[in-house]
Design a protein around this motif. Structure first.
Motif, mmCIF file in Angstrom:
data_model
loop_
_atom_site.group_PDB
_atom_site.id
_atom_site.type_symbol
_atom_site.label_atom_id
_atom_site.label_comp_id
_atom_site.label_asym_id
_atom_site.label_seq_id
_atom_site.Cartn_x
_atom_site.Cartn_y
_atom_site.Cartn_z
ATOM 1 N N ALA A 93 0.830 -1.205 0.000
ATOM 2 C CA ALA A 93 0.000 0.000 0.000
ATOM 3 C C ALA A 93 0.863 1.254 0.000
ATOM 4 N N THR A 94 1.944 1.241 0.753
ATOM 5 C CA THR A 94 2.837 2.391 0.795
ATOM 6 C C THR A 94 3.472 2.648 -0.565
ATOM 7 N N GLU A 95 3.879 1.592 -1.243
ATOM 8 C CA GLU A 95 4.561 1.736 -2.526
ATOM 9 C C GLU A 95 3.635 2.265 -3.618
ATOM 10 N N ILE A 96 2.331 2.009 -3.506
ATOM 11 C CA ILE A 96 1.404 2.479 -4.535
ATOM 12 C C ILE A 96 0.522 3.624 -4.039
ATOM 13 N N SER A 97 0.780 4.107 -2.835
ATOM 14 C CA SER A 97 0.008 5.191 -2.213
ATOM 15 C C SER A 97 -1.476 4.832 -2.075
ATOM 16 N N ALA A 98 -1.746 3.578 -1.719
ATOM 17 C CA ALA A 98 -3.131 3.161 -1.453
ATOM 18 C C ALA A 98 -3.592 3.752 -0.126
ATOM 19 N N GLY A 99 -4.883 4.043 -0.045
ATOM 20 C CA GLY A 99 -5.391 4.733 1.125
ATOM 21 C C GLY A 99 -5.777 3.849 2.284
ATOM 22 N N ALA A 100 -6.035 2.547 2.036
ATOM 23 C CA ALA A 100 -6.577 1.707 3.114
ATOM 24 C C ALA A 100 -6.183 0.255 2.914
ATOM 25 N N ILE A 101 -6.213 -0.473 4.018
ATOM 26 C CA ILE A 101 -5.982 -1.919 4.025
ATOM 27 C C ILE A 101 -7.116 -2.587 4.779
ATOM 28 N N HIS A 102 -7.773 -3.539 4.132
ATOM 29 C CA HIS A 102 -8.785 -4.352 4.789
ATOM 30 C C HIS A 102 -8.080 -5.530 5.458
ATOM 31 N N VAL A 103 -8.048 -5.528 6.781
ATOM 32 C CA VAL A 103 -7.445 -6.616 7.545
ATOM 33 C C VAL A 103 -8.490 -7.711 7.708
ATOM 34 N N VAL A 122 -4.535 -3.488 16.676
ATOM 35 C CA VAL A 122 -3.702 -2.471 17.321
ATOM 36 C C VAL A 122 -2.351 -2.405 16.634
ATOM 37 N N ASN A 123 -1.760 -3.558 16.399
ATOM 38 C CA ASN A 123 -0.468 -3.621 15.725
ATOM 39 C C ASN A 123 -0.564 -3.030 14.315
ATOM 40 N N ALA A 124 -1.629 -3.367 13.597
ATOM 41 C CA ALA A 124 -1.803 -2.850 12.237
ATOM 42 C C ALA A 124 -1.936 -1.339 12.227
ATOM 43 N N CYS A 125 -2.742 -0.810 13.122
ATOM 44 C CA CYS A 125 -2.939 0.645 13.192
ATOM 45 C C CYS A 125 -1.645 1.368 13.535
ATOM 46 N N ASP A 126 -0.901 0.830 14.471
ATOM 47 C CA ASP A 126 0.353 1.460 14.869
ATOM 48 C C ASP A 126 1.369 1.444 13.734
ATOM 49 N N ASN A 127 1.445 0.327 13.008
ATOM 50 C CA ASN A 127 2.440 0.196 11.950
ATOM 51 C C ASN A 127 2.043 0.942 10.682
ATOM 52 N N ALA A 128 0.752 1.111 10.462
ATOM 53 C CA ALA A 128 0.290 1.765 9.229
ATOM 54 C C ALA A 128 0.561 3.255 9.229
ATOM 55 N N GLY A 129 0.576 3.860 10.391
ATOM 56 C CA GLY A 129 0.791 5.292 10.467
ATOM 57 C C GLY A 129 -0.451 6.068 10.065
ATOM 58 N N ILE A 158 -15.767 -3.353 18.279
ATOM 59 C CA ILE A 158 -14.329 -3.609 18.211
ATOM 60 C C ILE A 158 -13.572 -2.316 17.925
ATOM 61 N N ILE A 159 -14.097 -1.496 17.025
ATOM 62 C CA ILE A 159 -13.450 -0.214 16.710
ATOM 63 C C ILE A 159 -13.365 0.662 17.960
ATOM 64 N N ARG A 160 -14.440 0.689 18.736
ATOM 65 C CA ARG A 160 -14.415 1.481 19.975
ATOM 66 C C ARG A 160 -13.392 0.927 20.959
ATOM 67 N N GLU A 161 -13.286 -0.398 21.037
ATOM 68 C CA GLU A 161 -12.341 -0.980 21.987
ATOM 69 C C GLU A 161 -10.901 -0.750 21.560
ATOM 70 N N VAL A 162 -10.618 -0.881 20.290
ATOM 71 C CA VAL A 162 -9.244 -0.645 19.809
ATOM 72 C C VAL A 162 -8.861 0.815 19.986
ATOM 73 N N ALA A 163 -9.809 1.713 19.717
ATOM 74 C CA ALA A 163 -9.633 3.148 19.994
ATOM 75 C C ALA A 163 -8.419 3.741 19.278
ATOM 76 N N LYS A 164 -8.280 3.415 18.018
ATOM 77 C CA LYS A 164 -7.234 3.996 17.187
ATOM 78 C C LYS A 164 -7.897 4.836 16.097
ATOM 79 N N PRO A 165 -7.421 6.051 15.845
ATOM 80 C CA PRO A 165 -8.107 6.921 14.884
ATOM 81 C C PRO A 165 -8.078 6.426 13.451
ATOM 82 N N ASN A 166 -7.136 5.553 13.113
ATOM 83 C CA ASN A 166 -7.061 5.059 11.735
ATOM 84 C C ASN A 166 -7.691 3.682 11.557
ATOM 85 N N LEU A 167 -8.512 3.243 12.506
ATOM 86 C CA LEU A 167 -9.292 2.010 12.345
ATOM 87 C C LEU A 167 -10.729 2.382 12.013
ATOM 88 N N LYS A 168 -11.208 1.895 10.869
ATOM 89 C CA LYS A 168 -12.540 2.248 10.393
ATOM 90 C C LYS A 168 -13.287 1.010 9.889
#
Length: 253
Positions: A93-103, A122-129, A158-168
């Motif tokens: 995603a970084t190499e092609i400037s993609a906006g999102a990753i579906h985990v 949590v790990n995905a959100c932290d690493n994605a930036g 789950i989104i509320r529990e993870v509480a990361k702004p880049n999890l949607k």
């Protein structure tokens, strides 16, 4: 409205760069895909640059598809593989400037599965930036029996529990209609959590111009609620990989 061609279903008989060009020629405003990893990111990026289209998102790998695996992140004991899949997706995603990753969560259930999923998210959100959104998507139990995540409400918890702004939330009207209906009210309730929207007809998952859902009403309501991002057309063409596109002109602005 603006629309994104989901190249996991549309023009999927062509190499990904050719499918991107076909989407541009057809009048789509953006593209998205499922698993692009067999194509070097440099080739995908070149097609995106040539067409001026943005890749909205891509999926983490499913795992061993020969035994029916459909994601890894909610599978207890598979954390190392799940995080490798997330890292792979972030790099591409970084190499092609993609906006999102579906985990992709995978086929599982119970508290241990939920714990594994949350820790991997949590790990995905932290690493994605901040430049990449992490998406989770409820899938219906007819197309994805046994999938961990099946309802919008479960995903929102789950989104509320993870509480990361880049999890949607990826809100796919096709899946939501099958798993309970009342789609416009549920869309409005979930709107603060939504990061991407997809459509297809119900129940055949064809083009969004027939079936149980009246998208002329539904998409008008989506726009009234303030959604302005491209909507993903993730549907199965009636004639193989070449999509029927009569609906597109009538729904576009």
């Amino acid at each position: 409205m603006k629309f994104s061609a989901n190249l996991g279903f549309l023009w999927n008989d062509r190499p990904l760069p050719a499918a991107i060009k076909a989407a541009k020629e057809a009048g789509f405003d953006a593209v998205e895909c499922h698993w692009p990893y067999a194509v070097p990111a440099s080739e995908t990026k070149a097609a995106l640059d040539e067409t001026g289209l943005k890749m909205l998102g891509l999926n983490t790998v499913r795992g061993n598809v020969t035994i029916g695996e459909n994601g890894l992140s909610a599978l207890p004991g598979r954390e190392e593989e799940a995080r490798a899949a997330i890292d792979q997706a972030i790099q591409y995603a970084t190499e092609i400037s993609a906006g999102a990753i579906h985990v992709m969560a995978g086929n599982s259930s119970g508290p241990r599965a939920r714990k594994a999923f949350i820790e991997n998210l949590v790990n995905a959100c932290d690493n994605a930036g901040s430049d990449i959104t992490i998406l989770i998507e409820p899938l219906n139990h007819y197309n994805a029996p046994g999938y961990f995540l099946s309802t919008v409400e479960q995903a929102a918890d789950i989104i509320r529990e993870v509480a990361k702004p880049n999890l949607k939330l990826m809100f796919d009207f096709y899946h939501v209609q099958i798993m309970g209906g009342d789609v416009t009210r549920r869309f409005e309730a979930a709107l603060p959590h939504i990061g991407h929207v997809q459509i297809a007809s119900v129940p055949d998952r064809g083009s969004p111009d027939h079936g149980e859902l009246d998208y002329s009403f539904t998409l008008r309501r989506v726009r009234e609620l303030g959604w302005a991002q491209p909507i993903g057309a993730e549907y199965l063409p009636a004639n193989g990989a070449v999509p029927d596109l009569a609906w597109l002109a009538s729904f576009k602005d």
